[in-house]
Motif scaffolding. Structure first.
Motif, PDB file in Angstrom:
ATOM      1  N   VAL A  29       0.422  -1.248  -0.272  1.00 53.67           N
ATOM      2  CA  VAL A  29      -0.399  -0.049  -0.229  1.00 53.67           C
ATOM      3  C   VAL A  29       0.585   1.036  -0.445  1.00 53.67           C
ATOM      4  CG1 VAL A  29      -1.557  -1.530   1.100  1.00 53.67           C
ATOM      5  CG2 VAL A  29       0.155   0.180   2.583  1.00 53.67           C
ATOM      6  N   SER A  30       0.386   2.450  -0.285  1.00 51.41           N
ATOM      7  CA  SER A  30       0.795   3.790  -0.525  1.00 51.41           C
ATOM      8  C   SER A  30       0.715   4.104   1.125  1.00 51.41           C
ATOM      9  CB  SER A  30       0.371   4.991  -1.263  1.00 51.41           C
ATOM     10  OG  SER A  30      -0.558   5.397  -0.167  1.00 51.41           O
ATOM     11  N   ASP A  31       2.342   4.898   1.043  1.00 50.33           N
ATOM     12  CA  ASP A  31       2.654   5.562   2.664  1.00 50.33           C
ATOM     13  C   ASP A  31       1.442   6.089   2.857  1.00 50.33           C
ATOM     14  OD1 ASP A  31       4.897   4.304   2.581  1.00 50.33           O
ATOM     15  OD2 ASP A  31       5.811   6.423   2.084  1.00 50.33           O
ATOM     16  N   PHE A  32       0.867   6.895   1.895  1.00 52.83           N
ATOM     17  CA  PHE A  32      -0.544   7.702   2.763  1.00 52.83           C
ATOM     18  C   PHE A  32      -1.403   6.678   3.088  1.00 52.83           C
ATOM     19  CE2 PHE A  32      -5.079   9.429   2.138  1.00 52.83           C
ATOM     20  CZ  PHE A  32      -4.988  10.233   2.555  1.00 52.83           C
ATOM     21  N   GLU A  33      -1.681   5.501   2.694  1.00 56.23           N
ATOM     22  CA  GLU A  33      -2.531   4.840   2.987  1.00 56.23           C
ATOM     23  C   GLU A  33      -2.860   3.883   4.294  1.00 56.23           C
ATOM     24  OE1 GLU A  33      -4.983   2.593  -0.551  1.00 56.23           O
ATOM     25  OE2 GLU A  33      -2.809   2.869  -1.313  1.00 56.23           O
ATOM     26  N   PHE A  34      -1.457   3.548   4.512  1.00 58.93           N
ATOM     27  CA  PHE A  34      -0.598   2.906   5.672  1.00 58.93           C
ATOM     28  C   PHE A  34      -0.877   4.144   6.725  1.00 58.93           C
ATOM     29  CE2 PHE A  34       1.708   2.309   8.630  1.00 58.93           C
ATOM     30  CZ  PHE A  34       2.169   0.396   9.211  1.00 58.93           C
ATOM     31  N   ASP A  35      -0.246   5.296   6.924  1.00 62.62           N
ATOM     32  CA  ASP A  35      -1.008   6.125   7.817  1.00 62.62           C
ATOM     33  C   ASP A  35      -2.072   6.033   8.226  1.00 62.62           C
ATOM     34  OD1 ASP A  35       1.651   6.458   8.176  1.00 62.62           O
ATOM     35  OD2 ASP A  35       2.298   8.324   6.811  1.00 62.62           O
ATOM     36  N   LYS A  36      -2.842   6.376   7.153  1.00 61.14           N
ATOM     37  CA  LYS A  36      -4.252   6.483   7.650  1.00 61.14           C
ATOM     38  C   LYS A  36      -5.138   5.178   7.816  1.00 61.14           C
ATOM     39  CE  LYS A  36      -8.416   7.808   4.478  1.00 61.14           C
ATOM     40  NZ  LYS A  36      -9.029   7.771   3.340  1.00 61.14           N
ATOM     41  N   LYS A  37      -4.512   4.297   8.025  1.00 57.84           N
ATOM     42  CA  LYS A  37      -5.486   2.766   8.922  1.00 57.84           C
ATOM     43  C   LYS A  37      -4.549   3.052  10.312  1.00 57.84           C
ATOM     44  CE  LYS A  37      -6.590  -0.468   4.767  1.00 57.84           C
ATOM     45  NZ  LYS A  37      -7.763  -0.296   5.188  1.00 57.84           N
ATOM     46  N   LEU A  38      -3.104   3.340  10.321  1.00 54.73           N
ATOM     47  CA  LEU A  38      -2.614   3.115  11.739  1.00 54.73           C
ATOM     48  C   LEU A  38      -3.311   4.110  12.651  1.00 54.73           C
ATOM     49  CD1 LEU A  38      -0.425   2.156  13.574  1.00 54.73           C
ATOM     50  CD2 LEU A  38       1.194   4.194  12.031  1.00 54.73           C
ATOM     51  N   GLU A  39      -3.972   5.776  11.575  1.00 55.66           N
ATOM     52  CA  GLU A  39      -4.404   6.114  12.701  1.00 55.66           C
ATOM     53  C   GLU A  39      -6.088   6.019  12.939  1.00 55.66           C
ATOM     54  OE1 GLU A  39      -4.995   9.279  14.993  1.00 55.66           O
ATOM     55  OE2 GLU A  39      -2.936   8.765  13.826  1.00 55.66           O
ATOM     56  N   GLN A  40      -6.195   5.456  12.049  1.00 59.17           N
ATOM     57  CA  GLN A  40      -7.926   4.441  12.533  1.00 59.17           C
ATOM     58  C   GLN A  40      -7.807   3.874  13.930  1.00 59.17           C
ATOM     59  OE1 GLN A  40      -9.860   2.437   9.366  1.00 59.17           O
ATOM     60  NE2 GLN A  40     -11.446   1.846  10.516  1.00 59.17           N
ATOM     61  N   LEU A  41      -6.230   2.736  13.790  1.00 64.78           N
ATOM     62  CA  LEU A  41      -6.691   2.272  14.627  1.00 64.78           C
ATOM     63  C   LEU A  41      -6.091   2.423  16.465  1.00 64.78           C
ATOM     64  CD1 LEU A  41      -5.676  -1.102  15.929  1.00 64.78           C
ATOM     65  CD2 LEU A  41      -2.995  -0.614  15.305  1.00 64.78           C
ATOM     66  N   LYS A  42      -5.478   3.646  16.458  1.00 64.44           N
ATOM     67  CA  LYS A  42      -5.067   3.990  17.532  1.00 64.44           C
ATOM     68  C   LYS A  42      -6.476   5.026  18.096  1.00 64.44           C
ATOM     69  CE  LYS A  42      -0.967   6.330  15.428  1.00 64.44           C
ATOM     70  NZ  LYS A  42       0.036   7.397  15.669  1.00 64.44           N
ATOM     71  N   VAL A  43      -7.083   5.337  17.377  1.00 63.02           N
ATOM     72  CA  VAL A  43      -7.936   6.184  17.964  1.00 63.02           C
ATOM     73  C   VAL A  43      -9.025   5.055  18.014  1.00 63.02           C
ATOM     74  CG1 VAL A  43     -10.677   7.068  17.478  1.00 63.02           C
ATOM     75  CG2 VAL A  43      -8.168   8.126  16.205  1.00 63.02           C
ATOM     76  N   LEU A  44      -8.825   3.919  18.065  1.00 64.56           N
ATOM     77  CA  LEU A  44      -9.771   2.617  18.375  1.00 64.56           C
ATOM     78  C   LEU A  44      -9.442   2.304  19.618  1.00 64.56           C
ATOM     79  CD1 LEU A  44     -10.786   0.416  15.049  1.00 64.56           C
ATOM     80  CD2 LEU A  44     -12.522   1.331  16.544  1.00 64.56           C
ATOM     81  N   GLU A  45      -7.984   1.935  19.307  1.00 63.45           N
ATOM     82  CA  GLU A  45      -7.576   1.201  20.716  1.00 63.45           C
ATOM     83  C   GLU A  45      -7.926   2.928  22.145  1.00 63.45           C
ATOM     84  OE1 GLU A  45      -4.113  -1.075  19.382  1.00 63.45           O
ATOM     85  OE2 GLU A  45      -2.983   0.742  19.111  1.00 63.45           O
ATOM     86  N   ALA A  46      -7.980   3.454  21.754  1.00 60.24           N
ATOM     87  CA  ALA A  46      -7.546   4.586  22.359  1.00 60.24           C
ATOM     88  C   ALA A  46      -8.841   4.790  23.410  1.00 60.24           C
ATOM     89  CB  ALA A  46      -6.911   6.525  22.136  1.00 60.24           C
ATOM     90  N   ALA A  47      -9.809   4.423  22.315  1.00 57.83           N
ATOM     91  CA  ALA A  47     -11.157   4.170  23.124  1.00 57.83           C
ATOM     92  C   ALA A  47     -12.000   3.565  23.808  1.00 57.83           C
ATOM     93  CB  ALA A  47     -12.195   4.427  21.806  1.00 57.83           C
ATOM     94  N   HIS A  48     -10.933   1.581  22.972  1.00 59.19           N
ATOM     95  CA  HIS A  48     -11.414   0.945  24.060  1.00 59.19           C
ATOM     96  C   HIS A  48      -9.796   0.488  24.546  1.00 59.19           C
ATOM     97  CE1 HIS A  48     -14.700   0.380  22.385  1.00 59.19           C
ATOM     98  NE2 HIS A  48     -14.814   1.196  21.129  1.00 59.19           N
TER      99      HIS A  48
END
Length: 703
Positions: free
Chosen positions: A29-48
């Motif tokens: 995947v592109s760096d942009f797509e990877f960073d986007k998914k990583l940010e999504q994971l961090k938000v979910l982990e912070a909430a749970h």
């Protein structure tokens, strides 16, 4: 999709993208797509936070602060490698191997990457710990920092991963990343990093793991270590490591014989310059793990591996001055102070000239243009003088006659290359050096004291030798510069804790000349206490008198003064002690003489008595003694084949019961402990030499 499923799905996907990008170099995947998914994971982990996972790709960003790196003992020692520099070295090595193992030998050739050695520990397929090499016996726990390195898998792939194992490798900084970091530092007006290796090594000890995460470090792996690993060769081990998700360099090659090794070396001597990493040689390993076990280790290195060093870069520069350094034993080392010059990626300002003979051999003089290289690409040395550029007014070098630190006249003992300063009690570098050796990690391992603290303590007159450490009081050390309350308490706690260090390490810490770790261990196991070592040889008064009378003629008593007679008696007793010590396996006469000089010196014995009074361990513990005997004293064993217990345990049993383990059969071998799959040539040699062969069970019955 519920949050837990979402989080697990994102983690799985990001781990695969990480593997593709950092291990196989095939981004999915592109760096942009990877960073986007990583940010999504961090938000979910912070909430749970209840779904926290230490192996999540989100932990790669770091942020953990480590102020003090914990010292960890290696479960399996990290040995160094013996070096070779030409075909003859490798052929000699192969001859030694062929004496110990049967059949044709296969080797795995791997490039030797120049980085920071690391041991990664995995449990149930999960990254558990990272430990630096340290002194090979113990290192620093740098888990938080290594977790941020993207090419280190936090969760392994596959269903054949062992429950627990270690994998060794190098943390490296690729050239591109190194140059990028220096461009950024240059733009900020900061001092540039000298070379990738030192920068990678320094990165592991940064306190903020987020800073480590920002550096483009990689982890290249090359050796699996553990019990019951699911393969039989080094080559199979590398393939397994690749399958499990490790970044194993693709350049390793299986070859037969030294000719195959040399072809690999010749190719990479040139091709290595195109690689993205620093390399300084080739590592050659015997392929079969059973052969590796049979060959075993020396005190410092595996017998089944050899490092071949590429030709060192040579440069010329001007010799500006020759100065002299004093070591902790009083040994004088002449040092060439050079006009700074770049050699193999580092700036060199000084090089060792070793001794007076070397200076005379090179005819090196101040003002000369000299050729410099880094021996093994590590230690700078002068290899020749450019006589065409020698100044007309050049004068031959006159070696120092007096100690540069205390002014004492230097001595040079017959048969030795180095000069010595005999003033061991008050020559500052000797005093400080012995204390620094005493507190070092391999010796007393005293936390809270470094070389700078030793300098302060000596210069303040608080200590004059290592025994004085145990008399230090809080009120004495708190006024020292940069000595806070916590530091002072840590120092005193470290000194107190050192009283539990075992006898063999205390013996090494004393700094007896020629007594390294291995010799100290042998002496401790043989004599079992300092008192027994001091009191040897174990003779009666009559026996001593008989021995003495053989040495001193009757007329010597009539003509000599009381002092002369006493001196002659001492010489006789010392000769007897040296003779007994020399009989201890692997203790030569030079080591024996040095030990006797130490234990018959009243100043040294006074220090030892003070250390004993302070509570240091000067005998083997009851636990150590209960597991040892002299049942196998004087017996030599060779172990060959496959056994129920591990070969290391078998070797330890032999040594703990006074026996010696050798890697090859000879006329001096008493027993061949024979396991399954022992080679036919070893069997034939044992029969030819009439060596008694015993099974594992028969050996156990002996002890």
């Amino acid at each position: 999709m519920d949050p837990k499923t979402q989080i697990e799905s994102l983690r799985t996907e990001l781990r695969e993208h990480n593997y593709n990008y950092y291990v196989t170099d095939e981004p999915s995947v592109s760096d942009f797509e990877f960073d986007k998914k990583l940010e999504q994971l961090k938000v979910l982990e912070a909430a749970h936070p209840e779904f926290y996972d230490a192996t999540s790709p989100s932990v790669r960003v770091g942020g953990e602060i480590t102020k003090n790196f914990k010292t960890v003992k290696h479960k399996n020692r990290m040995y160094s490698l013996d070096n070779s520099y030409n075909r003859e070295d490798l052929e000699d090595w192969e001859k030694r191997l062929q004496k110990a193992v049967d059949g044709d030998l296969e080797y795995v050739c791997e490039l030797k990457y120049d980085g920071a050695s690391i041991s990664l520990h995995y449990e149930n397929g999960t990254f558990a710990q990272a430990v630096t090499r340290g002194d090979g016996t113990q290192g620093d726990d740098v888990t938080a920092n290594v977790r941020t390195i993207k090419s280190v898998p936090l969760q392994l792939k596959g269903d054949d991963v062992p429950a627990e194992f270690e994998i060794r490798g190098e943390i490296v900084l690729p050239w591109d990343g190194f140059h990028k970091m220096n461009k950024e530092r240059e733009a900020l007006g900061l001092e540039l990093y000298r070379n990738p290796r030192n920068t990678a090594s320094g990165s592991l000890k940064l306190q903020d793991s987020a800073a480590v995460a920002s550096r483009p470090l990689e982890c290249l792996l090359y050796q699996l270590v553990g019990n019951e690993l699911p393969f039989k060769t080094q080559e199979e081990g590398l393939e397994a490591a690749r399958r499990w998700g490790f970044k194993v360099p693709p350049h390793s090659t299986l070859v037969k014989g030294i000719d195959g090794v040399l072809k690999f070396i010749d190719y990479w001597e040139v091709a290595r310059k195109e690689l993205p990493y620093e390399t300084d040689g080739v590592v050659i390993k015997v392929n079969k793990l059973q052969n590796q076990e049979e060959l075993g280790f020396t005190a410092k290195a595996p017998r089944w591996a050899m490092a071949y060093k590429f030709s060192a870069e040579q440069v010329s520069t001007r010799l500006e001055e020759i100065t002299y350094q004093v070591g902790r034993t009083g040994a004088i080392t002449p040092v060439a102070n050079l006009q700074p010059v770049e050699v193999s990626g580092t700036t060199v300002k000084r090089a060792s000239l070793h001794n007076a003979d070397q200076i005379e051999k090179l005819d090196v003089r101040v003002g000369d243009e000299v050729f410099v290289e880094k021996g093994g690409e590590i230690i700078p040395k002068i290899i020749a003088v450019d006589l065409t550029k020698r100044p007309a007014n050049s004068q031959p070098t006159v070696y120092a006659t007096h100690c540069p630190e205390c002014g004492t006249a230097l001595e040079r003992h017959e048969g030795e290359a180095q000069h010595y300063c005999p003033n061991d009690s008050s020559c500052p570098p000797q005093v400080k050096g012995r204390i620094q050796h005493f507190i070092s990690r391999k010796a007393m391992d005293i936390d809270g004291i470094g070389s700078e603290t030793v300098d302060q303590l000596v210069e303040a007159g608080l200590i004059h030798n290592y025994a004085d450490l145990y008399d230090l009081q809080y009120e004495q050390i708190i006024p020292l510069d940069r000595m806070a309350e916590k530091s002072a308490k840590n120092m005193l706690a470290g000194i107190e804790a050192s009283k539990q260090i075992p006898f063999e390490r205390v013996l090494f810490a004393l700094g007896i000349r020629y007594v390294g770790e291995t010799v100290a261990k042998k002496l401790a196991r043989h004599y079992k206490s300092m008192d027994a070592l001091r009191e040897m040889p174990q003779t009666t008064d009559n026996e001593s008198a008989d021995l003495f009378s053989e040495t001193v003629e009757e007329e010597d008593f009539k003509e000599g003064s009381d002092e002369e007679v006493h001196t002659e008696r001492s010489r006789s007793a010392n000769a007897e002690k040296i003779q007994e010590l020399s009989a201890v396996p692997e203790i030569g006469e030079r080591i024996a003489a040095s030990v006797v000089d130490f234990i018959t010196d009243s100043k040294h014995m006074e220090l030892i008595d003070r250390l004993k009074d302070a509570g240091l361990q000067f005998s083997l513990s009851a636990e150590e003694l209960s597991n040892r005997s002299d049942e196998l004293a004087g017996k030599s064993f060779v172990i060959s084949g496959v056994f129920e217990m591990s070969r290391n345990d078998l070797k330890k049993l032999i040594e703990d019961n006074g026996g010696k383990v050798s890697s090859s059969l000879s006329s001096k071998t008493d027993y061949l402990v024979r396991g399954e799959n022992m080679g036919p040539s070893k069997l034939e040699k044992a029969e030819k030499l009439d060596i008694k062969m015993i099974s594992e069970q028969e050996f156990l019955a002996m002890i």
